[in-house]
Design an enzyme around this catalytic site. Sequence first.
Site, PDB file in Angstrom:
ATOM      1  N   THR A 127       0.826  -1.206   0.000  1.00 48.86           N
ATOM      2  CA  THR A 127       0.000   0.000   0.000  1.00 48.86           C
ATOM      3  C   THR A 127       0.859   1.254   0.000  1.00 48.86           C
ATOM      4  OG1 THR A 127      -1.651  -1.203   1.292  1.00 48.86           O
ATOM      5  CG2 THR A 127      -1.867   1.191   1.201  1.00 48.86           C
TER       6      THR A 127
ATOM      7  N   TYR B 295     -12.844  -4.017  -2.493  1.00 47.08           N
ATOM      8  CA  TYR B 295     -14.034  -3.642  -3.269  1.00 47.08           C
ATOM      9  C   TYR B 295     -15.021  -4.793  -3.457  1.00 47.08           C
ATOM     10  CZ  TYR B 295     -17.138  -1.574  -6.700  1.00 47.08           C
ATOM     11  OH  TYR B 295     -18.257  -1.115  -7.332  1.00 47.08           O
TER      12      TYR B 295
ATOM     13  N   TYR C  49      -2.547 -10.131   4.487  1.00 43.34           N
ATOM     14  CA  TYR C  49      -2.558  -8.738   4.940  1.00 43.34           C
ATOM     15  C   TYR C  49      -4.001  -8.326   5.203  1.00 43.34           C
ATOM     16  CZ  TYR C  49      -1.694  -3.645   4.591  1.00 43.34           C
ATOM     17  OH  TYR C  49      -1.624  -2.290   4.817  1.00 43.34           O
TER      18      TYR C  49
ATOM     19  N   ARG D 202      -8.994  -0.092   4.636  1.00 42.03           N
ATOM     20  CA  ARG D 202      -8.702   0.264   3.256  1.00 42.03           C
ATOM     21  C   ARG D 202      -9.413  -0.635   2.259  1.00 42.03           C
ATOM     22  NH1 ARG D 202      -3.579   3.807   2.693  1.00 42.03           N
ATOM     23  NH2 ARG D 202      -4.382   3.877   0.573  1.00 42.03           N
TER      24      ARG D 202
ATOM     25  N   LYS E 227      -0.132 -10.008   8.450  1.00 39.81           N
ATOM     26  CA  LYS E 227       0.100  -8.599   8.778  1.00 39.81           C
ATOM     27  C   LYS E 227      -1.231  -8.070   9.268  1.00 39.81           C
ATOM     28  CE  LYS E 227       1.266  -4.060   6.887  1.00 39.81           C
ATOM     29  NZ  LYS E 227       1.530  -3.266   5.651  1.00 39.81           N
TER      30      LYS E 227
ATOM     31  N   ILE F  84       5.574  -4.662   9.897  1.00 44.59           N
ATOM     32  CA  ILE F  84       5.753  -4.168   8.532  1.00 44.59           C
ATOM     33  C   ILE F  84       5.391  -2.699   8.595  1.00 44.59           C
ATOM     34  CG2 ILE F  84       4.967  -4.344   6.148  1.00 44.59           C
ATOM     35  CD1 ILE F  84       4.599  -7.351   6.609  1.00 44.59           C
TER      36      ILE F  84
END
Length: 294
Positions: A46, A109, A135, A140, A164, A206
């Site tokens: 990202t 999405y 992740y 997001r 993550k 991370i």
Amino acid sequence: MAIFKGAGVAIVTPMKEDLTINYDKLDEMLEEQIAEGTDAIIICGTTGESATMTEAEHSEAIRFTVERVNHRIPVIAGTGSNCTRTAIELSKEAEKDGADGLLLVTPYYNKATQNGLIAHYTQICNEVKIPAIVYNVPSRTGCNIQPQTLAHLVKNVDNIVGVKEASGNIGAAAQIMHLCDGNIDLYSGNDDQVIPLLSLGGIGVISVLSNVAPRYVHEMVAKYLNGDMETSLKMQLDALPICDALFCEVNPIPVKTAMNMMGKDVGPLRAPLTEIEPAHKALLEKVMKDFGIL
């Protein structure tokens, strides 16, 4: 065997003024990160503006990073996508080019069901042999992977080895470690929650902060893992203002701004990201001065 322990940098992608990737600058940044003790490079995440990269750019950036790092520390390639077929192709290419592991964000999405997530990750990881880190960043992606789902994947897909965790939900992180019987490598995905997740059995972070303070983040994690929890906790608390400032606008707007303020010349952001608002820039500058990196 963990892909890495310690502080991995979610490295920004430097851009030229024409918005092409600045590979000379990326080379310089990789050398600086390694010299400052960073334990792994995470490319095309990202923070690296992967959402605005073409598939060709994506693969080229991963290939370049693998070649330049040359086995000195692990390179983890962000190859997640909201399209399972695309994620498979990117992951196979990253494996072919020598990446040490994959970072696979939950599909954004589409809002997959938990069964859909199981199918998505199983299909990707069945196509490659290198280890993968799931992740989870629902703020997001609009898609949260439940601890039970992650536990199912860990028990049934051999090369899913880590997570993550960036949901901000400490209880969910604890549940993951409980349901996986500790058989998962837990990494904090939030710089302000590194020590809490290490206390649950995590092995690293991370990090966005590592772009501007790589030695600091490396030492904070190393001290905890080596038993100096008191110093590590103080470092975590001392870093909270800079952690907050680096997210005063959506990542990676503030961190790229911070790096440019430090003279690192990482260039502009790709649309639809925009330059930082003046008030936020002033706040960031003050916090960076207080933290001693400006």
